[in-house]
Design an enzyme around this catalytic site. Structure first.
Site, mmCIF file in Angstrom:
data_model
loop_
_atom_site.group_PDB
_atom_site.id
_atom_site.type_symbol
_atom_site.label_atom_id
_atom_site.label_comp_id
_atom_site.label_asym_id
_atom_site.label_seq_id
_atom_site.Cartn_x
_atom_site.Cartn_y
_atom_site.Cartn_z
ATOM 1 N N GLU A 129 -6.872 3.902 9.079
ATOM 2 C CA GLU A 129 -6.234 4.280 7.820
ATOM 3 C C GLU A 129 -7.227 5.093 7.013
ATOM 4 O OE1 GLU A 129 -4.481 0.933 5.813
ATOM 5 O OE2 GLU A 129 -3.222 0.449 7.532
ATOM 6 N N HIS A 257 -0.167 3.809 -4.219
ATOM 7 C CA HIS A 257 -0.124 4.219 -2.812
ATOM 8 C C HIS A 257 0.411 5.641 -2.774
ATOM 9 C CE1 HIS A 257 0.664 4.343 1.468
ATOM 10 N NE2 HIS A 257 0.017 3.198 1.588
ATOM 11 N N ARG A 304 -7.255 6.507 -1.007
ATOM 12 C CA ARG A 304 -5.904 6.546 -1.591
ATOM 13 C C ARG A 304 -5.835 7.207 -2.957
ATOM 14 N NH1 ARG A 304 -3.600 0.625 0.077
ATOM 15 N NH2 ARG A 304 -3.562 1.186 2.259
ATOM 16 N N HIS A 366 0.976 0.166 -6.245
ATOM 17 C CA HIS A 366 0.918 -0.543 -4.969
ATOM 18 C C HIS A 366 0.069 -1.803 -5.025
ATOM 19 C CE1 HIS A 366 1.000 -1.021 -0.647
ATOM 20 N NE2 HIS A 366 -0.315 -0.914 -0.559
ATOM 21 N N ARG A 401 -9.013 0.251 -3.631
ATOM 22 C CA ARG A 401 -9.061 -0.571 -2.415
ATOM 23 C C ARG A 401 -8.935 0.277 -1.151
ATOM 24 N NH1 ARG A 401 -5.252 -2.843 0.805
ATOM 25 N NH2 ARG A 401 -3.500 -2.536 -0.602
HETATM 26 C C1 SIN Z 1 -0.219 0.735 4.274
HETATM 27 O O1 SIN Z 1 0.189 0.341 5.356
HETATM 28 O O2 SIN Z 1 -0.382 1.908 4.006
HETATM 29 C C2 SIN Z 1 -0.499 -0.274 3.190
HETATM 30 C C3 SIN Z 1 -1.472 -1.257 3.661
HETATM 31 C C4 SIN Z 1 -2.371 -1.633 2.543
HETATM 32 O O3 SIN Z 1 -1.951 -1.607 1.387
HETATM 33 O O4 SIN Z 1 -3.539 -1.920 2.809
#
Ligand code: SIN
Length: 535
Positions: A129, A257, A304, A366, A401
Site C-alpha cells: 500500500e 482516504h 495518503r 477515514h 497513518r
Molecule cells: C485501504 O484498504 O485502503 C484501507 C486500509 C487502511 O485504512 O489501512
C-alpha cells in the site's frame, strides 16, 4: 480471582470484572485475552445490533505483517515517514517489534484467519500500500476486516466468561468524582468505575460497574459529510472520555482516504489502496495520470495525505467532481474480480464495471489519528480506564497513518492492555455499588424529534467537511468554532430535556467530538501530515 462480586445484579445494575466498550479488533482481542482466565468476567458492549458491524469489518486492504527483506527498523521508518515524524517513537518501536509475532500467534495460529495463500506461512500473499517500502501486507482478498471480525466474534461468542451485549450504547463513563453520592470523592484522583449504558431494546439505562474499563469504541468519520466509516463512527469514545477528564491528543489529525467511490447521490464506500498497490493508477477527468506532479518520488503510492491533497487540487484545477481510478488498463479483468471482489461488486452495484470502466473517486474522512492519550499498555490518565484502537492515541500514527497499520495497532494494544489489566485486577470493585445512583430520566419529556436530530447531525457534517476538512484556513476554522458552539448549546439543552435514544447519544457526542477536533486544528498553526493549513 473470584468472579463473585459485591453488589446486587439487577435489571438496572450489572457488576463485572472488566467492561469493554466496542468489539472491533482491539476490543475483541482484549476480551479474548482476558477471558483466558476463567475466573475473570468480561462484559463486552457494542451499540450495533450485530457485533460484526464495526470499522474493523470494513477494512479492506489488509494487516501489516512482514516481508522477506523486512525488519522492525524498516517498518518503523516507513511509519515515521508517513506520520511526518510526529509519531511517538517508543510506541512505533513496540508496534514494529511485537506486531508481526502477535498477528501470527493470535490471528493466524489461534483464530485461524485464512489470509490469502495461507497454505504455509511463507506463502502468504503480501500486497503493498501507499508509502510502504516493502510488500508486507497480508490480506483476505479485499475483505480482510470482515474475515478477522468474523473469526474474533465467533471466538467471543463461545467464551463462557464473556457476556456480549449488542444494541447497548455507552452513554457516559462513570467516575466517582462526577457521579458518586459521596461528595468527598472529588478529592480522589480521577478514576473510572464503569459506564452508564443505554439498552436500546429495553429503552433504559443500565449502570455497569467494573474493576477496569476499556474504551474500544472506534473513530468518528461520520461527523464529516463524506466518509468511508459505518454509522457508529461518531466520536462516542472521544466525547465520553473528554467529559470524564481524559487527556485527548493529536485531534487535528483526521485522515482522509484518497479513494472513496464517488456517486452524486449515494453514500461513499472505500476503494482499497491496495488496488494502487497492485498497479491501478489515478487519472484526472481527461484520463491523465497526475500524482507525479504532486509527489514526484512516490506518485500514486505517496502517503495518503499527499494523495488526498493531490486529488483535491486536481479536482479544483479541472473543475471536476471527482478523479478516477484506472484498474482496467493495469490489472487483468479476471484478476480484478478474483483479488478485489468487494470493490468490483460494490462498483457494479452503482453501475460501474471496474474491469471495463474508470472508477470515480474522491477523498473521504477515514481514520482518526488522534484520540485518548494512552501509554504503552493502553492506560489513560484516569485510573482503571484503558483505551485501545482508533478511540485511543498511542502516537503510533503521528500526523498521518500508514495503510494497514490500524488493524495491527488494534492487535498490539488490545493484547497489551489485556495483559496489564489481568496483572493488576483488584479483588474488589473500586466503588460501593450504592454510591453510584441509577440513571434518572423521569423529569424529561418525550423522545427527541428525529427530524431535529437528523438536521443537527447534517449541520455538523457540513461544518466539518467544509471548514475543518482537507484544507484548513483560519477564517474557516473560526466559522466552524462559532457554528459548533451555538449548536453545542442547543444540543445540550435538547439532550437534557428529552428521553434518551441511540441517535440522541450520538448527536451529543458528535457535536463535542467536532468541537474537540476544531479547537485542536485551530490551535495548531503548523501543517503536518493530514492537518494541512493554508492560512
Ligand atoms: C485501504 O484498504 O485502503 C484501507 C486500509 C487502511 O485504512 O489501512
Amino acid at each position: 480471582m473470584s468472579n463473585i462480586l459485591s453488589g446486587e445484579e439487577s435489571s438496572h445494575q450489572i457488576t463485572t470484572d472488566v467492561l469493554i466498550i466496542g468489539c472491533g479488533i482491539s476490543g475483541s482481542i482484549a476480551a479474548l485475552e482476558l477471558a483466558r482466565n476463567p475466573d475473570v468476567r468480561v462484559t463486552l458492549v457494542t451499540r450495533s445490533q450485530d457485533p460484526l458491524e464495526s470499522n474493523t469489518y470494513y477494512a479492506q486492504g489488509g494487516i501489516v505483517y512482514t516481508a522477506a527483506d523486512d525488519s522492525a527498523e524498516i517498518l518503523a521508518k516507513d511509519i515515521l515517514r508517513a506520520g511526518d515524524w510526529m509519531n511517538n517513537r517508543n510506541a512505533v518501536d513496540i508496534l514494529a517489534r511485537e506486531g508481526p509475532n502477535l498477528v501470527r500467534r493470535i490471528l493466524i495460529d489461534e483464530r485461524g484467519v485464512a489470509f490469502d495463500g495461507s497454505a504455509g506461512e511463507a506463502k502468504h500473499h503480501r500486497t503493498r500500500e501507499a508509502a510502504h517500502s516493502r510488500s508486507r501486507i497480508i490480506h483476505v482478498r479485499d475483505a480482510t476486516g470482515k474475515a478477522i471480525q468474523d473469526a474474533l466474534i465467533e471466538a467471543v461468542r463461545t467464551q463462557p466468561n464473556i457476556t456480549l451485549l449488542s444494541a447497548n450504547t455507552a452513554v457516559d463513563l462513570l467516575t466517582p468524582a462526577h457521579h458518586s453520592r459521596n461528595r468527598l470523592a472529588i478529592y480522589e484522583p480521577l478514576s473510572c468505575v464503569g459506564a452508564y449504558v443505554f439498552d436500546q431494546r429495553r429503552k433504559c439505562v443500565v449502570t455497569i460497574l467494573s474493576k477496569a474499563t476499556v474504551l474500544a469504541s472506534g473513530g468518528l468519520g461520520q461527523i464529516f459529510l463524506h466518509t468511508t466509516n459505518p454509522e457508529g463512527a461518531r466520536g462516542d469514545g472521544l466525547a465520553m472520555a473528554y467529559r470524564a477528564g481524559a487527556r485527548i491528543i493529536n485531534s487535528e489529525y483526521v485522515q482522509f482516504h484518497p479513494t472513496a467511490f464517488y456517486h452524486r447521490h449515494r453514500a461513499r464506500f472505500l476503494i482499497t489502496e491496495s488496488v494502487r498497490g497492485e498497479g491501478a493508477s489515478l487519472v484526472n477527468a481527461s484520463g491523465e495520470p497526475f500524482m507525479r506532479k504532486y509527489a514526484p518520488e512516490w506518485g500514486d503510492l505517496a502517503p495518503r495525505d499527499e494523495v488526498a491533497r493531490g486529488i483535491h487540487q486536481e479536482m479544483l484545477e479541472t473543475g471536476s467532481d471527482s478523479v478516477f481510478l484506472d484498474l482496467r488498463s493495469h490489472i487483468p479483468a479476471e484478476r480484478i474480480k478474483e483479488r478485489f471482489p468487494t470493490v468490483y461488486n460494490n462498483c457494479l452495484e452503482y453501475g460501474v464495471d471496474a474491469t471495463k470502466e474508470l472508477v470515480p473517486v474522491v477523498p473521504a474522512a477515514h481514520y482518526f489519528c488522534g484520540g485518548v492519550w494512552v501509554d504503552e499498555y493502553g492506560r489513560t490518565n484516569l485510573r482503571r480506564l484503558y483505551a485501545v484502537g482508533e478511540a485511543s492515541c498511542t502516537g503510533v500514527h503521528g500526523a498521518n497513518r500508514l495503510g494497514s497499520v490500524s488493524l495491527l495497532e488494534g492487535v498490539v494494544w488490545g493484547y497489551r492492555a489485556a495483559q496489564h489489566i489481568a496483572a493488576n485486577l483488584s479483588e474488589e470493585l473500586p466503588v460501593a455499588p450504592e454510591d453510584i445512583p441509577f440513571w434518572q430520566d423521569e423529569s424529561v419529556a418525550g423522545y427527541p424529534d428525529p427530524v431535529l436530530v437528523r438536521q443537527d447531525m447534517t449541520l455538523i457534517k457540513h461544518i466539518m467537511w467544509y471548514y475543518v476538512g482537507l484544507v484548513r484556513t483560519t477564517p474557516r476554522l473560526a466559522r466552524a468554532m462559532r457554528d459548533l458552539s451555538v449548536l453545542r448549546e442547543d444540543v445540550n439543552i435538547f439532550y437534557h430535556t428529552q428521553r434518551l435514544n441511540d441517535e440522541l447519544i450520538g448527536l451529543r457526542n458528535s457535536v463535542l467530538a467536532a468541537t474537540v477536533i476544531t479547537r485542536a486544528a485551530w490551535a495548531n498553526k503548523e501543517s503536518h501530515g493530514c492537518h494541512y493549513r493554508e492560512g
